[in-house]
Design a protein around this motif. Structure first.
Motif, PDB file in Angstrom:
ATOM      1  N   PHE A   6       0.875  -1.176   0.000  1.00 28.35           N
ATOM      2  CA  PHE A   6       0.000   0.000   0.000  1.00 28.35           C
ATOM      3  C   PHE A   6       0.912   1.225   0.000  1.00 28.35           C
ATOM      4  O   PHE A   6       1.577   1.505   1.008  1.00 28.35           O
ATOM      5  N   ALA A   7       0.952   1.957  -1.101  1.00 28.20           N
ATOM      6  CA  ALA A   7       1.890   3.076  -1.191  1.00 28.20           C
ATOM      7  C   ALA A   7       1.444   4.050  -2.270  1.00 28.20           C
ATOM      8  O   ALA A   7       0.803   3.658  -3.251  1.00 28.20           O
ATOM      9  N   SER A   8       1.816   5.309  -2.068  1.00 28.61           N
ATOM     10  CA  SER A   8       1.504   6.343  -3.056  1.00 28.61           C
ATOM     11  C   SER A   8       2.691   7.261  -3.322  1.00 28.61           C
ATOM     12  O   SER A   8       3.021   7.538  -4.466  1.00 28.61           O
ATOM     13  N   GLY A   9       3.338   7.756  -2.251  1.00 30.13           N
ATOM     14  CA  GLY A   9       4.422   8.721  -2.395  1.00 30.13           C
ATOM     15  C   GLY A   9       5.734   8.080  -2.791  1.00 30.13           C
ATOM     16  O   GLY A   9       5.947   6.867  -2.635  1.00 30.13           O
ATOM     17  N   ASP A  10       6.661   8.913  -3.284  1.00 27.45           N
ATOM     18  CA  ASP A  10       7.927   8.381  -3.789  1.00 27.45           C
ATOM     19  C   ASP A  10       8.850   7.868  -2.688  1.00 27.45           C
ATOM     20  O   ASP A  10       9.868   7.237  -2.985  1.00 27.45           O
ATOM     21  N   PHE A  11       8.510   8.089  -1.412  1.00 29.89           N
ATOM     22  CA  PHE A  11       9.287   7.502  -0.322  1.00 29.89           C
ATOM     23  C   PHE A  11       9.296   5.969  -0.422  1.00 29.89           C
ATOM     24  O   PHE A  11      10.237   5.319   0.034  1.00 29.89           O
ATOM     25  N   ALA A  12       8.273   5.403  -1.029  1.00 34.62           N
ATOM     26  CA  ALA A  12       8.149   3.945  -1.116  1.00 34.62           C
ATOM     27  C   ALA A  12       8.909   3.342  -2.290  1.00 34.62           C
ATOM     28  O   ALA A  12       9.117   2.124  -2.331  1.00 34.62           O
ATOM     29  N   ILE A  13       9.334   4.147  -3.241  1.00 29.02           N
ATOM     30  CA  ILE A  13       9.870   3.594  -4.481  1.00 29.02           C
ATOM     31  C   ILE A  13      11.155   2.791  -4.295  1.00 29.02           C
ATOM     32  O   ILE A  13      11.293   1.702  -4.875  1.00 29.02           O
ATOM     33  N   PRO A  14      12.144   3.232  -3.496  1.00 30.03           N
ATOM     34  CA  PRO A  14      13.325   2.373  -3.314  1.00 30.03           C
ATOM     35  C   PRO A  14      12.986   0.995  -2.763  1.00 30.03           C
ATOM     36  O   PRO A  14      13.559  -0.016  -3.194  1.00 30.03           O
ATOM     37  N   THR A  15      12.043   0.926  -1.816  1.00 32.40           N
ATOM     38  CA  THR A  15      11.645  -0.373  -1.279  1.00 32.40           C
ATOM     39  C   THR A  15      10.928  -1.203  -2.331  1.00 32.40           C
ATOM     40  O   THR A  15      11.171  -2.416  -2.460  1.00 32.40           O
ATOM     41  N   LEU A  16      10.054  -0.585  -3.111  1.00 31.03           N
ATOM     42  CA  LEU A  16       9.364  -1.302  -4.180  1.00 31.03           C
ATOM     43  C   LEU A  16      10.371  -1.911  -5.155  1.00 31.03           C
ATOM     44  O   LEU A  16      10.272  -3.088  -5.526  1.00 31.03           O
ATOM     45  N   ARG A  17      11.344  -1.130  -5.550  1.00 27.02           N
ATOM     46  CA  ARG A  17      12.352  -1.634  -6.507  1.00 27.02           C
ATOM     47  C   ARG A  17      13.181  -2.751  -5.871  1.00 27.02           C
ATOM     48  O   ARG A  17      13.520  -3.736  -6.537  1.00 27.02           O
ATOM     49  N   ALA A  18      13.512  -2.601  -4.595  1.00 26.45           N
ATOM     50  CA  ALA A  18      14.321  -3.622  -3.927  1.00 26.45           C
ATOM     51  C   ALA A  18      13.580  -4.946  -3.817  1.00 26.45           C
ATOM     52  O   ALA A  18      14.173  -6.019  -3.999  1.00 26.45           O
ATOM     53  N   LEU A  19      12.281  -4.898  -3.523  1.00 28.25           N
ATOM     54  CA  LEU A  19      11.511  -6.130  -3.338  1.00 28.25           C
ATOM     55  C   LEU A  19      11.235  -6.838  -4.663  1.00 28.25           C
ATOM     56  O   LEU A  19      10.845  -8.014  -4.659  1.00 28.25           O
ATOM     57  N   THR A  20      11.422  -6.146  -5.769  1.00 27.16           N
ATOM     58  CA  THR A  20      11.199  -6.762  -7.083  1.00 27.16           C
ATOM     59  C   THR A  20      12.506  -6.964  -7.842  1.00 27.16           C
ATOM     60  O   THR A  20      12.491  -7.296  -9.024  1.00 27.16           O
ATOM     61  N   ASP A  21      13.628  -6.776  -7.166  1.00 23.43           N
ATOM     62  CA  ASP A  21      14.938  -6.937  -7.785  1.00 23.43           C
ATOM     63  C   ASP A  21      15.269  -8.428  -7.894  1.00 23.43           C
ATOM     64  O   ASP A  21      15.393  -9.113  -6.877  1.00 23.43           O
ATOM     65  N   PRO A  22      15.427  -8.949  -9.115  1.00 23.20           N
ATOM     66  CA  PRO A  22      15.709 -10.380  -9.262  1.00 23.20           C
ATOM     67  C   PRO A  22      17.048 -10.796  -8.655  1.00 23.20           C
ATOM     68  O   PRO A  22      17.260 -11.979  -8.376  1.00 23.20           O
ATOM     69  N   VAL A  87       2.792  -1.108   4.289  1.00 23.81           N
ATOM     70  CA  VAL A  87       2.272   0.251   4.090  1.00 23.81           C
ATOM     71  C   VAL A  87       3.420   1.243   4.138  1.00 23.81           C
ATOM     72  O   VAL A  87       4.179   1.280   5.114  1.00 23.81           O
ATOM     73  N   ILE A  88       3.543   2.068   3.074  1.00 21.47           N
ATOM     74  CA  ILE A  88       4.597   3.086   3.011  1.00 21.47           C
ATOM     75  C   ILE A  88       4.030   4.327   2.321  1.00 21.47           C
ATOM     76  O   ILE A  88       3.699   4.284   1.136  1.00 21.47           O
ATOM     77  N   ALA A  89       3.915   5.429   3.049  1.00 22.17           N
ATOM     78  CA  ALA A  89       3.470   6.704   2.460  1.00 22.17           C
ATOM     79  C   ALA A  89       2.229   6.495   1.588  1.00 22.17           C
ATOM     80  O   ALA A  89       2.198   6.912   0.431  1.00 22.17           O
ATOM     81  N   PHE A  90       1.209   5.902   2.173  1.00 23.78           N
ATOM     82  CA  PHE A  90       0.024   5.515   1.404  1.00 23.78           C
ATOM     83  C   PHE A  90      -0.996   6.640   1.293  1.00 23.78           C
ATOM     84  O   PHE A  90      -1.501   6.939   0.224  1.00 23.78           O
ATOM     85  N   GLY A  91      -1.357   7.249   2.430  1.00 29.29           N
ATOM     86  CA  GLY A  91      -2.298   8.366   2.382  1.00 29.29           C
ATOM     87  C   GLY A  91      -3.719   8.027   2.750  1.00 29.29           C
ATOM     88  O   GLY A  91      -4.606   8.866   2.611  1.00 29.29           O
ATOM     89  N   GLN A  92      -3.972   6.809   3.216  1.00 26.78           N
ATOM     90  CA  GLN A  92      -5.289   6.437   3.718  1.00 26.78           C
ATOM     91  C   GLN A  92      -5.129   5.668   5.026  1.00 26.78           C
ATOM     92  O   GLN A  92      -4.133   4.962   5.209  1.00 26.78           O
ATOM     93  N   LYS A  93      -6.124   5.801   5.894  1.00 26.10           N
ATOM     94  CA  LYS A  93      -6.139   4.993   7.107  1.00 26.10           C
ATOM     95  C   LYS A  93      -6.667   3.607   6.776  1.00 26.10           C
ATOM     96  O   LYS A  93      -7.719   3.463   6.148  1.00 26.10           O
ATOM     97  N   ILE A  94      -5.938   2.583   7.194  1.00 25.80           N
ATOM     98  CA  ILE A  94      -6.332   1.206   6.935  1.00 25.80           C
ATOM     99  C   ILE A  94      -6.971   0.647   8.204  1.00 25.80           C
ATOM    100  O   ILE A  94      -6.312   0.508   9.240  1.00 25.80           O
ATOM    101  N   GLY A  95      -8.239   0.371   8.133  1.00 27.74           N
ATOM    102  CA  GLY A  95      -8.995  -0.054   9.304  1.00 27.74           C
ATOM    103  C   GLY A  95      -8.710  -1.484   9.717  1.00 27.74           C
ATOM    104  O   GLY A  95      -8.029  -2.246   9.023  1.00 27.74           O
ATOM    105  N   GLY A  96      -9.265  -1.870  10.872  1.00 31.42           N
ATOM    106  CA  GLY A  96      -9.017  -3.183  11.437  1.00 31.42           C
ATOM    107  C   GLY A  96      -9.456  -4.320  10.535  1.00 31.42           C
ATOM    108  O   GLY A  96      -8.778  -5.353  10.434  1.00 31.42           O
TER     109      GLY A  96
END
Length: 328
Positions: A6-22, A87-96
């Motif tokens: 769950f992410a929107s802002g560019d703060f999440a992009i390095p982690t996104l790229r790392a988790l998809t790095d073969p 969740v990284i810089a998403f912008g919504q509250k995620i409920g229980g």
């Protein structure tokens, strides 16, 4: 481990790229949930979130969603068969109920050393308050904002003259290691219980407003320099430049400044001396970079040369209605 990001802002992009790095397998992003495209800019063109752009470039499935807590969307999340919501810089509250979709619920990457700086502007307030260290925390998401128990932290020293936008980018890279460590930990032991936060040490990092950027020079030079760095690039530390010889006032944003010297100023706060240093409550501020309204970012020397800045000119505070206010 299979995760939904769950992410929107560019703060999440390095982690996104790392988790998809073969080159570094081990975890899988089932899909990316992000905020819907929004209008922005003068032309009001519809723009996707930075994370959506990055995810599509990586060939990932993207689910734009205005409300992740809607029952129909929860059904979509269940189909992803993921163990964890990240969740990284998403912008919504995620409920229980949304968190409970995942066997391990949700983990959030936050740009502070929790419990310090809970809120929307953690790294900015880290610099504004003159902290020596900054960092990131991965914690279990709960109903209270940034209050969940902690899986992992990583810290770094704040660099001299480092601005909020620069610290943001550096912490986004530090966050990669924190997230990886958390996912590895939970993969090895899904029953691992994160450590509770010490509520007695909790501090807040409220969302910044344009009014937070209205500078006052009747404050200590170090405090002003930290505020300038912590507010760049938004909302910016603004004041009004007033030439002593009568030309029009000009609104400017200070982009970088540091303590000039601690000698007591002879002139009122905001007054420039022969070195073009600005008088403050406890000495002088040296301005290094400045951006006049409607103009490019420039060195202060370029501004001095272009405006023929001289001793006796002043930097004035901005009032609630945008008016220039001399310091007493």
């Amino acid at each position: 481990m299979r995760v939904v990001l769950f992410a929107s802002g560019d703060f999440a992009i390095p982690t996104l790229r790392a988790l998809t790095d073969p080159a570094h397998p081990g975890h899988e992003v089932a899909c990316v949930v992000t905020q819907p495209d929004r209008e922005s800019g003068r032309g009001r063109r519809t723009q996707p979130t930075p994370v959506r752009q990055a995810a599509e470039e990586l060939g990932l499935r993207v689910l734009p969603c205005a409300n992740v807590n809607e029952p129909a969307f929860l059904d979509e999340l269940r189909k992803q068969d993921a163990a964890l919501g990240l969740v990284i810089a998403f912008g919504q509250k995620i409920g229980g109920e949304a968190r409970a979709v995942f066997p391990l619920e949700c983990a959030n990457l936050h740009a502070s050393l929790l419990p310090a700086y809970r809120g929307a502007a953690p790294f900015q307030w880290t610099i504004i308050n003159g902290d020596e260290k900054a960092g990131v925390t991965v914690f279990r998401l709960v109903d209270r904002m940034d209050a969940g128990p902690i899986y992992t932290t990583r810290w770094t020293y704040v660099k001299e003259d480092e601005r909020a936008c620069e610290l943001h980018d550096r912490l986004s890279r530090v966050g990669v290691d924190a997230v990886r460590a958390t996912l590895d930990l939970l993969s090895e032991n899904p029953n691992h219980e994160p450590a509770p936060q010490d509520e007695a040490l909790a501090t807040k990092a409220p969302k910044l407003s344009k009014q937070d950027g209205h500078l006052r020079f009747d404050r200590p030079a170090g405090e002003i320099a930290n505020r300038v760095r912590g507010l760049w690039s938004w909302p910016g530390a603004k004041c009004v430049y007033q030439p002593a010889d009568g030309p029009r006032n000009e609104t400017v944003t200070l982009a970088l400044a540091r303590v000039g010297d601690r000698t007591a100023a002879a002139a009122p706060p905001g007054t420039l001396d022969a070195r073009r240093y600005v008088a403050t409550a406890d000495g002088y501020l040296e301005v290094l970079e400045i951006k006049p309204d409607g103009a490019r970012l420039m060195t202060f020397q370029e501004f001095v040369n272009g405006r023929h800045v001289r001793a006796g000119d002043r930097m004035l505070a901005i009032g609630a209605e945008g008016e220039a206010i001399p310091h007493p």
